[in-house]
Design a protein around this motif. Structure first.
Motif, short mmCIF file in Angstrom:
data_model
loop_
_atom_site.label_atom_id
_atom_site.label_comp_id
_atom_site.label_asym_id
_atom_site.label_seq_id
_atom_site.Cartn_x
_atom_site.Cartn_y
_atom_site.Cartn_z
N TYR A 162 0.83 -1.20 0.00
CA TYR A 162 0.00 0.00 0.00
C TYR A 162 0.87 1.26 0.00
CZ TYR A 162 -3.54 -3.38 1.40
OH TYR A 162 -4.38 -4.46 1.45
N THR A 170 -3.79 -8.88 5.05
CA THR A 170 -4.13 -8.73 3.63
C THR A 170 -3.90 -10.03 2.90
OG1 THR A 170 -3.58 -6.36 3.63
CG2 THR A 170 -3.60 -7.47 1.50
N LYS A 171 -2.75 -10.64 3.12
CA LYS A 171 -2.40 -11.91 2.46
C LYS A 171 -3.40 -13.01 2.82
CE LYS A 171 1.51 -15.02 1.75
NZ LYS A 171 2.91 -15.30 2.11
N GLY A 218 -6.46 -12.50 3.37
CA GLY A 218 -7.76 -12.14 2.83
C GLY A 218 -8.72 -11.58 3.86
N SER A 223 -8.51 -5.61 3.35
CA SER A 223 -8.12 -5.16 2.00
C SER A 223 -7.98 -3.65 2.01
CB SER A 223 -9.16 -5.60 0.97
OG SER A 223 -10.43 -5.06 1.28
N GLY A 224 -7.43 -3.13 0.95
CA GLY A 224 -7.24 -1.70 0.84
C GLY A 224 -8.56 -0.99 0.59
N ASN A 227 -4.57 1.65 -4.30
CA ASN A 227 -3.39 1.11 -3.63
C ASN A 227 -3.16 1.72 -2.25
OD1 ASN A 227 -2.13 -1.06 -4.72
ND2 ASN A 227 -0.35 0.07 -5.45
N PHE A 241 -4.43 1.85 2.04
CA PHE A 241 -5.04 1.11 3.13
C PHE A 241 -5.75 2.02 4.13
CE2 PHE A 241 -5.03 -1.15 7.22
CZ PHE A 241 -5.69 -2.31 6.83
N GLN A 288 -16.57 -2.45 7.76
CA GLN A 288 -15.24 -3.05 7.63
C GLN A 288 -15.01 -4.12 8.68
OE1 GLN A 288 -12.99 0.57 7.86
NE2 GLN A 288 -13.04 0.92 5.65
#
Length: 157
Positions: A92, A109-110, A112, A115-116, A120, A122, A132
Motif C-alpha cells: 500500500y 491482507t495476504k 484475505g 483489504s485496501g 493502492n 489502506f 469493515q
C-alpha cells in the motif's frame, strides 16, 4: 466499542491460548486508564493477558478511542496467531515499510481478512467502520470454517 469487544471475545474463543501471569498469580499487565470498576475491565485484561491487545506505549488503553484500521488488523493477527513476516514490503502506498503495523496489515491482507480502500491505499489511521469490521469477522469465520472442512476431509479419508 461494545461490539468490537464482543467480536474480540468471540474471535478469541475460536483460538486456543494459554494465560501468562507472573509468579504471584496476578496479571503483569496494567493500564493506567482502566480501573477494575470499568465495565469492560475483565474483557480488556483477558485480551491483554493473551497478547491480543497491547495498549499504548504510555501504559494507557484509551478505552474511548476509536480503533484504527491498522489496530484492527493487528488485533486480528494477534488473535489468530497468524505468522508475521517482518521482511514483507508494503503493498500500500500509505503504509510505509517502517510503519509499526505494516507486518500485521500485510499478513491480514495476504490472509484475505483485510483489504485496501482503493488506489493502492489502506488508510491505516482511519477509524475502522462497522462495515469493515463485519467484513473482517465474516472473512475470518469463513477461513476458520474452510480450515475445519479441510481437516475433516483429510481425517475422514
Amino acid at each position: 466499542m461494545k461490539r468490537i469487544i464482543a467480536f474480540l471475545m468471540i474471535l478469541f474463543m475460536l483460538v486456543p491460548y494459554t494465560v501468562t501471569v507472573n509468579a504471584g498469580g496476578k496479571s503483569s499487565i496494567a493500564f493506567s486508564d482502566i480501573s477494575k470498576s470499568n465495565e469492560y475491565y475483565d474483557a480488556i485484561m483477558y485480551l491483554a493477558e493473551k497478547g491480543v491487545i497491547n495498549g499504548y506505549t504510555d501504559s494507557t488503553f484509551k478505552p474511548n478511542n476509536a480503533i484504527s484500521r491498522a489496530e484492527a488488523a493487528t488485533i486480528i493477527v494477534h488473535a489468530t496467531e497468524l505468522s508475521v513476516d517482518n521482511a514483507q514490503s508494503s503493498a500500500y502506498r500509505d503504509v510505509a515499510d517502517n510503519f509499526w503495523a505494516r507486518p500485521y496489515i500485510m499478513v491480514a491482507t495476504k490472509a484475505g481478512i483485510v483489504s485496501g480502500v482503493g488506489n493502492n491505499k489502506f488508510s491505516p489511521d482511519s477509524a475502522v467502520t462497522h462495515n469493515q469490521i463485519i467484513k473482517m469477522i465474516v472473512l475470518f469465520v469463513l477461513a476458520v470454517l474452510l480450515f475445519v472442512a479441510a481437516l475433516v476431509t483429510i481425517f475422514s479419508a
